[in-house]
Motif scaffolding. Structure first.
Motif, PDB file in Angstrom:
ATOM      1  N   PRO C 102      30.717  41.901  40.194  1.00 15.76           N
ATOM      2  CA  PRO C 102      30.261  40.839  39.300  1.00 15.76           C
ATOM      3  C   PRO C 102      29.694  41.373  37.997  1.00 15.76           C
ATOM      4  N   VAL C 103      29.045  42.520  38.082  1.00 14.75           N
ATOM      5  CA  VAL C 103      28.412  43.071  36.887  1.00 14.75           C
ATOM      6  C   VAL C 103      29.390  43.942  36.110  1.00 14.75           C
ATOM      7  N   LYS C 136      22.926  55.433  36.962  1.00 14.78           N
ATOM      8  CA  LYS C 136      23.476  54.087  37.095  1.00 14.78           C
ATOM      9  C   LYS C 136      23.416  53.479  35.707  1.00 14.78           C
ATOM     10  N   ARG C 212      31.192  45.909  26.196  1.00 11.09           N
ATOM     11  CA  ARG C 212      30.416  45.584  27.370  1.00 11.09           C
ATOM     12  C   ARG C 212      29.843  44.171  27.352  1.00 11.09           C
ATOM     13  N   PHE C 213      30.156  43.438  28.377  1.00  6.59           N
ATOM     14  CA  PHE C 213      29.598  42.110  28.652  1.00  6.59           C
ATOM     15  C   PHE C 213      29.968  41.060  27.618  1.00  6.59           C
ATOM     16  N   ARG C 216      35.017  38.585  29.686  1.00  2.00           N
ATOM     17  CA  ARG C 216      35.754  39.082  30.836  1.00  2.00           C
ATOM     18  C   ARG C 216      37.196  39.358  30.427  1.00  2.00           C
ATOM     19  N   TRP C 218      39.916  38.966  31.868  1.00  2.00           N
ATOM     20  CA  TRP C 218      40.975  38.012  32.180  1.00  2.00           C
ATOM     21  C   TRP C 218      40.998  36.838  31.217  1.00  2.00           C
ATOM     22  N   TYR C 219      40.006  36.728  30.368  1.00  2.00           N
ATOM     23  CA  TYR C 219      40.073  35.707  29.328  1.00  2.00           C
ATOM     24  C   TYR C 219      40.905  36.175  28.141  1.00  2.00           C
ATOM     25  N   ARG C 244      37.978  30.896  24.936  1.00  2.00           N
ATOM     26  CA  ARG C 244      36.548  30.744  25.219  1.00  2.00           C
ATOM     27  C   ARG C 244      35.752  31.122  23.972  1.00  2.00           C
ATOM     28  N   LYS C 247      32.161  32.896  23.550  1.00  2.00           N
ATOM     29  CA  LYS C 247      31.855  34.300  23.820  1.00  2.00           C
ATOM     30  C   LYS C 247      31.785  35.093  22.502  1.00  2.00           C
TER      31      LYS C 247
ATOM     32  N   VAL E  84      24.313  37.063  37.489  1.00  2.00           N
ATOM     33  CA  VAL E  84      24.587  38.281  36.737  1.00  2.00           C
ATOM     34  C   VAL E  84      25.679  38.062  35.695  1.00  2.00           C
ATOM     35  N   ALA E  85      25.952  36.826  35.406  1.00  2.00           N
ATOM     36  CA  ALA E  85      26.936  36.505  34.369  1.00  2.00           C
ATOM     37  C   ALA E  85      28.280  37.152  34.639  1.00  2.00           C
ATOM     38  N   CYS E  86      28.737  37.019  35.855  1.00  2.00           N
ATOM     39  CA  CYS E  86      30.030  37.619  36.182  1.00  2.00           C
ATOM     40  C   CYS E  86      31.183  36.726  35.751  1.00  2.00           C
ATOM     41  N   MET E  87      30.887  35.504  35.386  1.00  2.00           N
ATOM     42  CA  MET E  87      31.880  34.553  34.863  1.00  2.00           C
ATOM     43  C   MET E  87      32.841  34.049  35.929  1.00  2.00           C
ATOM     44  N   MET E  88      32.518  34.288  37.185  1.00  2.00           N
ATOM     45  CA  MET E  88      33.408  33.789  38.228  1.00  2.00           C
ATOM     46  C   MET E  88      33.454  32.263  38.189  1.00  2.00           C
ATOM     47  N   GLU E  90      32.634  30.319  35.759  1.00  2.00           N
ATOM     48  CA  GLU E  90      33.242  29.884  34.511  1.00  2.00           C
ATOM     49  C   GLU E  90      34.763  29.954  34.610  1.00  2.00           C
ATOM     50  N   THR E  91      35.238  30.990  35.270  1.00  2.00           N
ATOM     51  CA  THR E  91      36.681  31.160  35.391  1.00  2.00           C
ATOM     52  C   THR E  91      37.287  30.130  36.318  1.00  2.00           C
ATOM     53  N   GLU E 109      19.438  48.366  37.743  1.00  2.00           N
ATOM     54  CA  GLU E 109      19.822  47.757  39.010  1.00  2.00           C
ATOM     55  C   GLU E 109      20.410  46.364  38.782  1.00  2.00           C
ATOM     56  N   VAL E 110      19.977  45.732  37.715  1.00  2.00           N
ATOM     57  CA  VAL E 110      20.480  44.392  37.418  1.00  2.00           C
ATOM     58  C   VAL E 110      21.599  44.486  36.398  1.00  2.00           C
ATOM     59  N   GLU E 111      21.330  45.157  35.321  1.00  2.00           N
ATOM     60  CA  GLU E 111      22.318  45.477  34.301  1.00  2.00           C
ATOM     61  C   GLU E 111      22.724  44.292  33.436  1.00  2.00           C
ATOM     62  N   LYS E 112      23.005  43.181  34.061  1.00  2.00           N
ATOM     63  CA  LYS E 112      23.631  42.101  33.306  1.00  2.00           C
ATOM     64  C   LYS E 112      22.988  40.779  33.701  1.00  2.00           C
ATOM     65  N   PRO E 135      29.455  35.194  43.650  1.00  2.00           N
ATOM     66  CA  PRO E 135      29.271  36.315  44.561  1.00  2.00           C
ATOM     67  C   PRO E 135      27.806  36.656  44.792  1.00  2.00           C
ATOM     68  N   GLU E 136      26.930  36.056  44.025  1.00  2.00           N
ATOM     69  CA  GLU E 136      25.515  36.407  44.129  1.00  2.00           C
ATOM     70  C   GLU E 136      24.706  35.267  44.730  1.00  2.00           C
TER      71      GLU E 136
END
Lengths: 157, 421, 528, 358, 180
Positions: C102-103, C136, C212-213, C216, C218-219, C244, C247, E84-88, E90-91, E109-112, E135-136
């Motif tokens: 997800p991240v 990380k 980064r961020f 996505r 796939w858009y 979109r 973004k 975490v703004a994974c956009m799932m 949204e998609t 650990e969070v990142e986003k 997913p979260e």
């Protein structure tokens, strides 16, 4: 922070460079030499070695972190390495290491507060006929018993 | 008493000194070989001798030498593998400690045969005193003119250098050893090309175990046929058997190939300690499949052991008595392989770590019955999928331990305690 | 290597040459063999073990990436053993891979995700704790962020820095399952190709700090283009975000990625080009400006025409741009040289020969089409004028109308223009000081918004297309000159891009070996 | 002048009656359907929290209609588009000119017929106006520049033309019996008793014609089950592009037509203002009872009876609307031409035969 | 047609009887309900229901606990959104009613995290795909807030703040629905 190289070490370095002139071959012997001198391999030493060999320091760091004998952290004056592999374990590794731990008051991977002993567990030292075995700064001690350990460590102290 | 080849000087005081060695007939064969024999003749003798590599794989030595291409214009190197890190193995240490000159003589003959002018002895870093002793021996040989320029006045030139490892089991693998000598991480190379073609510094290279090389002077002296006659078919000569574990007299014993295992345990090594019953034997260093006591009635040569479902390997016999917990024993072994995995290829790098986590969990009393199957499954996933044999070496003991002592593993996983303790 | 050998893969007989590996042969014939560590632009490592295949006669499964084909070789990639092996290797790879898809910015173009869908162990057996690693999401350079936990140690990045850039910054430290990709402590990536590390990383261990961020993957949609960053003319793909718009502050173009061209850039491109995309959406001139006010296009064009009519050709001065496409340059030539009879038409040397170049891709000339100007206007490098001398030139020729295409004029020239009442017309894509000082500004669409062609430093003629709409009323230069021609009653009129392109390649001598119907996707060499 | 004032009064009376009835029907339709479907129906519009069981919706609706944007499609025919609803509404309303809602009102010596205009060809006028209504529908359909509108208009035109025929022929029987085209005459002809007790209403004389007329009448109103020109669920019909009061007119026309059909049913088949056994002097029941009433009361009773019957048939039509599903278009046309037309002609023949015999 | 249509018998063929039957049924409902409504007006026979519908804002229908209602975004223990703004979401959203813009967070650990997270209720079709896709477990549709009607489109746009404005983890069924 640069590394101060003693005359003795300088001589050794020249010798090694002469003996292994090709490629990066000098890296391992040089690291051995530096570890003998400084006790461990610091980042500065890695850079120094890289400079001597004439390669990117990344190579040296790769090597120094890959091989288990190169300490990347400072260790005590005496580095006690107890063999924990199967033959030594069959002959009583567990008791031996427990005894050393109790005697020195440290866990595996730790250094005594006075900086004298570092205890670590290693894999087979090739002395299975004298199991259980330990190695202190290159010297082997086989057929260990608590009494023998007392004797050895006390002599070191 | 049987024939002694490798250990014949061991009983002599100061056997590691060159004078002692020469007085006992040393360096005669090297001199004879250099002066009287052609390399092809020596190679022929070695081929005839059925000498197989003593490092573990048992590859015929003569065949290996013959792979070296001629006239490539590149130098040829001989690397002697003394990175003896296989748990249970300590025979090379004995040779280096007690008879380094036999090794040097072997190196001279071998180098001459394959046309090498530079030879490296890769000795494991932990063998610090042994490295010093070997260096002393080399220095003595240089002083006598047995090494260096113009050996024995024949004009043949050979340099022998010791290269110390730094604690990596994987460097016993021949290509990893070459990488290590080149000053890199000991990560095995992809084969082909084999080191006989592209080896050290991209030149043709022969890599042999210490014990293999130490056999060479005797072969040159007495001929390959004599050597071949010592053992059963296709297994020539004598072998150093290193026995350790639960026996009264662990140590190195030299016997002809095909010496019975039970005889080695009961007679040479003085039987299992405390009169306990035999439970299992690992016949060739930790990486070969284990044998149950009832399977131990075999002869120790490459083919017989293979027939029994194990491997002779380096000839390091590890004996376990009935008091041994096989789960904990396997934990030791997996820990070793996890520690020594070089991390290059995926199955071994991740698989060994995973196996260790599982077995640690079983030993700490949090096991589940499925874990035993998972262990087996992981081992199967590693076996045959790795760059080098270390992956197989890690997988085989796991599979054999579970195959042969599954009840003990399941008992531990379910009852959270060992079956034998 | 004309010698042909026969290889059988999955029962399909293939004729090929013996210098290839199984993987290459399979890929050429549309047989998919999963792989991570293999990259066509890098030396073979053979460490991921994903590409295991069954070779008849071999005892063990072989890695397709490192095994060379032999005559009569029989390879199978679809046996149960191979599938099981691949599945298990993939499972091993994943056990210590964090589940932070997800991240992770790689999600959507991640090798692990793709192969998991195909070969995944859908019934995971791993219940232990995952290994933690030291870094990380740590920036390791200006453009790259490293996440060691996601790394599968394929060592592509290591090989890239060793064999392509030869800067050797990255190594794999420690061993076993604690191996980690890292830089030497205290160092950071200091080569000019770091963006490629992000491309070649098959997982999300190296991600792009710039992208980064933002969006996505796939858009995104993509189209092929040519990098305008320097005269190398690297082949690129432009990724834009059409659906979109919330973004990335509404910016359309979000990244460039290199496109394979064996003759120009192979698999790589430099950071300067890669991150030089921002001008496409930022600070754009969208509408014509007269003085400081936005005006309708017709009004601006009428003003331009009257300026052209007021000024005689001798007192008009045109500064060409090497950022224009060949077609635009051709239209410029048609309009100004052939019809308007302008002689004062020059290309300034701005930042050509800055000395900023390297052996891999970066060239000194930071304009994509200097050779195009040469080809169409027959200008040689020695004929270039220096912007510093522009003021004297203007004075000498007593210029009354100065038309600048995209250049930034020096301060003294701008002052001079102001003092002497010279009319300044600016054609450009983005605002700069010159555009702000200009009397008339026309919005020109950027390369990503129009079809066209460039000629690179090696005289390679490369066409590119577009799928972006021009911002505002911006347009290609040739469209503008078309409109001007109409009002000036000049004869030439182009109804479409193809029209002008055909005319150009038939008329310009340098392009005579370009075959209209079959323009090689890797470009055509032209003679200058 | 004195002629005109009563007529204006009558016009005002009639129009206020049926227009308010139409408005009331918009509410009633919702409420009735709600009750039939176990719902509660419109009840949200409120004034100061007072809801009056949803009656304010009539006001709210009309306000909405007036206040909404008046919209003409960009490529539509502006004049026809505007004109069409007026034709529809006008034609529907004009029918009331000839409908008698009572007998006569005697005030002093003056006698007023309770009918706006007593024309002797009233039936023809009535049928003519109802036919003109098609123009409204058709113009609306073609002027909207919308394919659904056009389809709706075409359907509407075809449907109305077809049923117009049935409607006319079904009434021939009554005309033959009464012998007049004047509605007043037709009503008066029903003001007697058959066999001494049964009112001589059309329903008893012409039962088949009643059914035919009811069917055709409902088809004329284009309401379910004959709502193919509108078909909410499929094409929305000829007024798809209408908004504001123009749509409102169509909407109102719908309900006015309901009332028209009810009124015609009353006039032709239920004796118009007739109340059985009620004569000018009061009730005279066949079994001998009598109730004497003053003429003015009788007139009032008759007017009330007329409007009551109209209201009842409105109710019946609404009930049918919420009971039956929509026909298929081929069924609709098939029913007219293959079933209803032969039946209607048969009815005329039978009626003729009876008249000949008796 | 698989099933053959039932043939009409002679009486049914003439349709009239069937129409009358239909009218009978609807009329019975009509008169019964009319009577009951009138009785209810006088407070009689209140226990007999005249209708099956609910008078929505005053009366509320019982809904189940698994009903999909207005969205919320779950919080971490420190109060930050779990998203975490994974956009799932949204998609996957078929109505395209979710707008997310991501931002970086210091904590590796969070990142986003979402910078903008908006749901346009005017477009939402309450399909619940976003909940499925998450997913979260960050987005849920269990606030039991049903009355989201509004007079303008802007107020139908739920911002991150709106979505986070809830009592974390509590029994929202009781808080938002049952107590009303």
């Amino acid at each position: 922070m640069s590394v101060e190289i003693s005359v003795n070490l300088r001589k050794k370095i020249d010798e090694i460079k002469k003996k292994f002139p090709r490629d990066k071959s000098p890296i391992l012997p040089l690291l051995h030499a530096f570890q003998d001198e400084f006790g461990y391999i610091s980042v500065e030493i890695e850079e120094e070695v890289a400079k001597i060999v004439g390669v990117s320091p990344v190579y040296v760091r790769e090597v120094s972190t890959f091989y288990s004998m190169f300490n990347n952290k400072p260790v005590g004056k005496y580095h006690i390495q107890v063999c924990g592999n199967i033959s030594c374990w069959l002959r009583g590794y567990d008791e031996i290491v427990e005894y050393i731990k109790k005697k020195l008051g440290i866990e595996i991977g730790e250094t005594t507060p006075d900086g004298k002993f570092t205890l670590s567990r290693v894999e087979c030292l090739g002395m299975c006929d004298q199991a259980p075995v330990m190695q202190i700064n290159g010297d082997f001690y086989g057929n260990l018993t608590p009494e023998k350990i007392d004797e050895i460590l006390d002599n070191l102290e | 008493m049987s024939v002694k080849i490798l250990t014949k000087h061991f009983h002599i005081k100061d056997s590691h000194k060159i004078d002692v060695y020469i007085s006992d007939g040393g360096y005669k064969q090297a001199e004879r070989a250099l002066k009287e024999m052609k390399p092809e003749e020596i190679l022929e003798e070695v081929k005839k001798s059925n000498l197989r590599g003593r490092g573990g794989a048992g590859f015929p030595t003569g065949l290996k030498w013959s792979f070296v291409p001629k006239d490539t214009g590149k130098p040829v190197y001989l690397c002697v593998n003394s990175d003896e890190s296989e748990p249970g193995t300590f025979k090379d240490r004995h040779i280096i400690e007690k008879d380094p000159h036999m090794l040097l003589e072997g190196i001279i003959i071998t180098s001459y045969t394959i046309g090498a002018h530079e030879s490296y002895i890769y000795i494991r870093g932990e063998y610090y005193p042994q490295a010093i002793r070997l260096q002393e021996a080399i220095d003595e040989a240089y002083a006598k003119g047995f090494l260096g320029e113009n050996i024995f006045g024949t004009g043949y030139k050979l340099d022998v250098k010791i290269y110390r490892g730094a604690g990596a089991y994987i460097c016993g693998e021949e290509t990893a050893l070459l990488e290590s000598i080149e000053g890199k991480k000991g990560k095995p190379r992809l084969k082909p090309p084999f080191p006989a073609v592209v080896g050290l510094y991209n030149c043709p290279t022969v890599i042999n175990n210490v014990e293999t090389i130490a056999n060479i002077p005797a072969i040159v002296e007495k001929g390959g046929e004599w050597f071949a006659s010592l053992g059963p078919e296709k297994n020539g000569g004598t072998k150093l058997y290193a026995i350790s574990g639960h026996v009264n007299k662990p140590g190195v014993y030299e016997h002809e190939m095909g010496y019975p295992l039970m005889k080695l345990i009961n007679e040479d090594a003085g039987g299992v300690i405390d009169g306990l019953k035999l439970k299992a034997v690992i016949p060739g260093g930790s990486s070969v499949p284990v044998l149950r006591a009832e399977e131990c009635d075999i002869n120790l040569d490459y083919d017989s052991v293979a027939k029994a479902g194990s491997m002779l390997g380096s000839g390091a016999v590890i004996v376990m008595s009935e008091k041994t917990c096989m789960v904990r024993a396997l934990q030791r072994l997996i820990h070793f392989y996890k520690d020594e995995s070089c991390g290059q290829c995926t199955p071994c790098r991740e698989g060994t770590g995973w196996m260790l986590k599982i077995i640690n969990r079983i030993v700490s009393g949090n096991g589940r019955k499925e874990d035993v199957d998972t262990l087996y499954y992981i081992a199967k996933g590693i076996l045959g999928h790795t760059v080098c044999p270390l992956g197989d070496a890690a997988a085989m003991p796991v599979m054999s331990f579970i195959d042969k002592f599954r009840d003990e593993f399941e008992y531990f996983a379910i009852n959270k305690k060992s079956k034998v303790e | 290597m004309s010698e042909k050998i026969k290889v059988t893969i999955n029962g399909k007989e293939i004729l090929t040459t013996p210098d290839k590996t199984i993987l290459q042969v399979a890929e050429e014939n549309g047989i998919d063999i999963p792989h991570y560590c293999y990259h066509p632009g890098l030396p073979v490592a053979g460490n991921c073990r994903m590409c295991l295949v069954e070779v008849e006669g071999a005892r063990k499964l072989q890695t397709a990436c490192s095994t060379q084909v032999r005559d009569g070789m029989v390879v199978r990639t679809d046996t149960p053993q191979v599938k099981e092996a691949v599945r298990q290797v993939l499972e091993f790879m994943l056990i210590n891979h964090p589940l932070d898809c997800p991240v992770c910015d790689q999600a959507g173009e991640c090798g692990l995700q793709d192969y998991y869908m195909e070969y995944g162990q859908y019934d995971p057996k791993f219940i232990e704790n995952k290994n933690k690693k030291s870094k990380k999401a740590t920036p390791i350079g200006k453009y790259v962020i490293l996440d060691q936990e996601r790394c599968i140690l394929c060592a592509r990045c290591v090989r890239f820095t060793r064999f392509i850039t030869k800067t050797e910054e990255i190594g794999i430290f420690n061993r076993g399952d604690h191996s980690e990709v890292d830089l030497f402590p205290g160092k950071e990536l200091n080569n000019r190709y770091t963006g490629n590390l992000v491309d070649i990383c098959p997982v999300g261990a190296m991600t792009c700090r710039d992208f980064r961020f933002k969006c996505r993957v796939w858009y995104l949609e993509e189209f092929d283009s040519i990098c305008p960053g320097c005269s190398r003319g690297c082949n690129i793909k432009i990724y834009y975000n059409p659906h979109r718009p919330h973004k990335a502050d509404g910016n359309r173009v979000l990244r460039f990625k290199p496109r394979f061209n064996p003759e120009v850039n192979r698999y790589w491109m430099c950071d300067d080009g890669r991150y030089g995309y921002k001008f496409i959406d930022e600070n754009r001139i969208m509408y014509p400006l007269k003085g400081k006010e936005e005006v309708y296009l017709d009004e601006a064009i009428n003003s331009f025409v009257s300026l052209l009519k007021e000024s005689i050709p001798d007192r008009t001065f045109y500064l060409l741009s090497a950022n224009s496409t060949n077609e635009e340059l051709f239209a410029t030539k048609k309009f100004f040289v052939d019809n308007y009879k302008l002689e004062n038409i020059f290309l300034p040397d701005e930042d050509i020969f800055t000395g900023d170049r390297d052996d891999l891709l970066i060239t000194e000339d930071k304009h994509p089409n200097t050779n195009g100007v040469k080809a169409i206007f027959n200008i040689l490098y020695k004929d270039l004028i220096k912007l510093d001398e522009l003021r004297e030139l203007l004075e000498e020729k007593s210029i009354s109308l100065l038309i600048v295409n995209r250049h930034e004029l020096p301060e003294d020239v701008l002052d001079f223009i102001k003092e002497n009442g010279i009319k300044l017309v600016y054609l450009g894509t983005n605002f700069n000081k010159t555009s702000k000082a200009a009397d008339l500004v026309f919005p020109i669409s950027v390369f990503a918004e129009k079809e066209g062609s460039f000629i690179n430093v090696d005289k390679r003629f490369q066409k590119f297309s577009s799928r972006l709409e021009p911002l505002g009323v911006s347009m290609p230069e040739w469209v503008l000159f078309n409109r001007l021609s109409e009002l000036m009653e000049f004869p030439v009129y182009y109804s479409s891009y193809m029209n002008i392109f055909k005319h150009m390649i038939s008329e310009v001598g340098a392009f005579k070996n370009i075959d209209l119907n079959n323009i090689n996707k890797y470009g055509v060499l032209v003679e200058l | 002048m004195s002629e005109v004032i009563p007529i204006i009064i009558k016009i005002l009376f009639v129009f206020s009656c049926f227009l308010s009835l139409a408005a009331f029907l918009t509410w009633m339709e919702r409420k009735q359907s709600a009750l039939m479907q176990d719902r509660i129906g419109a009840n949200r519009a409120d004034i100061l929290g007072f809801r009056a069981i949803g009656l304010f919706h009539i006001i709210a609706d009309s306000l909405k209609m007036f206040l909404k944007e008046d919209f003409v499609p960009r490529r539509g025919h502006k004049f026809l588009h505007t004109f069409a609803p007026f034709i529809s509404a006008f034609c529907a309303m004009a029918v009331f000119l000839v409908i008698p809602f009572g007998d006569v009102l005697k005030i002093g010596d003056k006698v007023y017929k309770l009918q706006i205009a007593d024309i002797n060809v009233a039936l023809l006028l009535l049928l003519a106006f109802m036919s003109y209504g098609i123009y409204g529908v058709f113009f609306a359909g073609i002027s909207s520049h919308n394919k659904y509108g056009l389809l709706g208009g075409l359907r509407g035109a075809a449907q109305m033309l077809s049923y117009e025929v049935i409607m006319g022929i079904s009434l021939v029987g009554m005309v033959m019996i009464s012998g007049s085209l004047s509605l007043r005459e037709i009503v008066l002809s029903q003001n007697k008793l058959l066999f001494g007790f049964l009112p001589a209403w059309g329903i008893f004389l012409q039962p088949l014609a009643f059914i035919l007329f009811l069917t055709a009448g409902m088809a004329e109103t284009k309401r379910t089950p004959f709502d193919l020109p509108e078909g909410e669920s499929e094409i929305i019909g000829y007024f798809i592009e209408y908004s504001s009061m123009k749509f409102g007119l169509f909407f109102l026309t719908d309900f006015i037509e309901v009332i028209v059909v009810s009124a015609l049913l009353t006039v032709f088949f239920f004796g118009g203002w007739n109340i059985p056994y009620l004569t000018q002097s009061g009730f005279h029941f066949p079994w001998g009872w009598e109730i004497a009433l003053s003429p003015i009361v009788v007139t009032i009773l008759q007017v009330v009876a007329f409007w009551f019957k109209v209201f009842f048939f409105c109710w019946v039509q609404l009930a049918i609307r919420w009971t039956l599903p929509r026909f298929r278009y081929d069924q609709l046309m098939g029913t007219t031409w293959k079933m209803l037309l032969p039946l209607a002609i048969f009815n005329v023949l039978i009626t003729g035969l009876f008249i000949l015999i008796f | 047609m698989d099933k053959k249509k039932k043939d009409l018998n002679t009486i049914q063929f003439f349709y009239i009887t069937e129409i009358i039957r239909g009218l009978y049924i609807t009329s019975v409902h009509f008169f019964k309900n009319l009577a009951l409504h009138i009785l209810h007006l006088f407070g009689i026979a209140k226990n007999k229901k005249a209708m099956v519908t609910y008078q929505y804002p005053e009366e509320k229908r019982e809904i189940t606990r698994r009903a999909r209602t207005r969205h919320r975004i779950m919080k971490r223990e420190d109060g930050t959104p779990r998203c975490v703004a994974c956009m799932m979401c949204e998609t996957v959203c078929p109505a395209r009613c979710i707008y997310i813009v991501a931002k970086e967070v210091e904590n590796p650990e969070v990142e986003k995290a979402p910078e903008i997270f908006e749901i346009d209720l005017g477009r939402c079709i309450y399909c619940g795909y976003c909940v499925e896709a998450c997913p979260e477990d960050a987005i849920r549709m269990d606030t039991f807030i049903l009355d989201t009607a509004s007079y303008d489109r802007d107020s139908m746009l739920l911002t991150l703040e709106d979505l986070l404005n809830h009592d974390n983890q509590d029994d929202l069924y009781n808080i938002n629905y049952m107590k009303k």
